[in-house]
Structures are given as C-alpha cells and as structure tokens.
Design a protein around this motif. Structure first.
Motif, PDB file in Angstrom:
ATOM      1  N   VAL A  51      33.121  -0.106  34.113  1.00 39.81           N
ATOM      2  CA  VAL A  51      34.539   0.743  34.535  1.00 39.81           C
ATOM      3  C   VAL A  51      35.764   0.004  33.952  1.00 39.81           C
ATOM      4  O   VAL A  51      36.239  -0.671  34.101  1.00 39.81           O
ATOM      5  CB  VAL A  51      34.347   0.774  35.914  1.00 39.81           C
ATOM      6  CG1 VAL A  51      36.217   1.650  36.418  1.00 39.81           C
ATOM      7  CG2 VAL A  51      33.756   1.784  35.993  1.00 39.81           C
ATOM      8  N   GLY A  52      35.962   1.291  32.311  1.00 40.59           N
ATOM      9  CA  GLY A  52      36.922   0.444  31.645  1.00 40.59           C
ATOM     10  C   GLY A  52      38.846   1.114  32.681  1.00 40.59           C
ATOM     11  O   GLY A  52      38.631   1.847  32.481  1.00 40.59           O
ATOM     12  N   SER A  53      39.863   0.598  31.610  1.00 40.43           N
ATOM     13  CA  SER A  53      40.882   1.006  31.614  1.00 40.43           C
ATOM     14  C   SER A  53      42.067   0.365  31.157  1.00 40.43           C
ATOM     15  O   SER A  53      41.635  -0.160  30.621  1.00 40.43           O
ATOM     16  CB  SER A  53      41.715   0.370  32.827  1.00 40.43           C
ATOM     17  OG  SER A  53      42.035  -0.536  33.278  1.00 40.43           O
ATOM     18  N   ALA A  54      42.950   1.746  30.913  1.00 37.35           N
ATOM     19  CA  ALA A  54      44.003   1.270  29.380  1.00 37.35           C
ATOM     20  C   ALA A  54      44.885   1.287  30.157  1.00 37.35           C
ATOM     21  O   ALA A  54      45.431   2.200  30.698  1.00 37.35           O
ATOM     22  CB  ALA A  54      43.921   1.776  28.763  1.00 37.35           C
ATOM     23  N   ASN A  55      46.592   1.042  29.799  1.00 39.79           N
ATOM     24  CA  ASN A  55      47.543   1.099  30.455  1.00 39.79           C
ATOM     25  C   ASN A  55      48.507   1.008  28.927  1.00 39.79           C
ATOM     26  O   ASN A  55      48.637   0.162  27.640  1.00 39.79           O
ATOM     27  CB  ASN A  55      48.259  -0.168  31.496  1.00 39.79           C
ATOM     28  CG  ASN A  55      49.544   0.087  31.785  1.00 39.79           C
ATOM     29  OD1 ASN A  55      50.235   1.661  31.861  1.00 39.79           O
ATOM     30  ND2 ASN A  55      50.332  -0.548  32.364  1.00 39.79           N
TER      31      ASN A  55
END
Length: 135
Positions: A51-55
C-alpha cells in the motif's frame, strides 16, 4: 562548473519527514513525497498488499510503478497502481526477505521513490505448535 550548479539547482534529494521513512526528489516543478508503506512480516502463501501513496506539490499527473528489488521472485498484480499485491512464495529457509520499490513520476518530470521490506516466515497464518509432553 555552471552545468554542475544548474543540475544541483534543478534537482535535490531530501528526506521528506523527520523519520526519513519516505524519500522525495525536488525539481523546479515540485516535490513528490513517496511512501511505500510499513514493513511487514507474513507467512508463505499469504496474499500481501503493498500500500503506497504519494503527495505531489506540483500541478501534473503522477504515475506509480512497483518493482521487486530483492528476494525470491513473485508476480505483482497491479504494479502501476498505488496498491499492488502478490502471493508470498513458498520458502526453503526459515525466513526470506523481499524488498519492493515504489517509484512515482509526474508528467512534468519530477520523480520520487521509497522501499518496503516484506519478511516471509515458514509456515502458515494461525498455525500453532503443540509442545511434546513426553519430555
């Protein structure tokens, strides 16, 4: 000398938070902070979600790319989405370690990445060991 200074001004790598759990790359367009999620310990045969994310501070579309860096090979499902998954392979040793990298690229050229470690243990989830009472 001018070329080097221009490159330094255009791109810089920096830790994006105080615990350095994510990595970001700064360019003239904006900053991407990438988080590949928490390191996990799982049992062989389990389905594992990355589970990845980016801002992103810029104004461009971003794309995701998961890849396996080390460990026994697995087939990643949805490697171009923020959440990818795979089935933990059967292992011969007591434990094996897999490392995955999430790279995020903006359409304006900004990039960032982070890695996550998955430890695989021999056995199955919910298994219990019954002690031998003959001793």
């Amino acid at each position: 000398m001018r070329v080097v200074l221009a490159m330094i001004a255009a791109f810089a790598v920096a830790a994006c938070d105080s615990d350095a759990s994510s990595v970001c790359v700064v360019n003239c367009s904006g900053t991407i902070a990438v988080d590949a999620g928490e390191d996990l310990t799982v049992f062989e045969g389990e389905t594992v979600q990355l589970v990845g994310s980016a801002n992103y501070s810029g104004n461009a579309d971003v794309s995701f790319d998961w890849r396996q860096v080390t460990g026994p090979g697995v087939v990643l499902l949805s490697p171009n989405e923020p959440i990818a998954e795979f089935v933990a392979p059967l292992i011969a040793n007591v434990t094996e370690q897999l490392v995955f990298e999430l790279s995020v690229t903006a359409s304006d050229g900004a990039t960032g990445f982070d890695r996550v470690v998955i430890d695989i243990e021999l056995g199955t989830a919910g298994a219990c060991v019954i002690p031998d009472s003959r001793t």
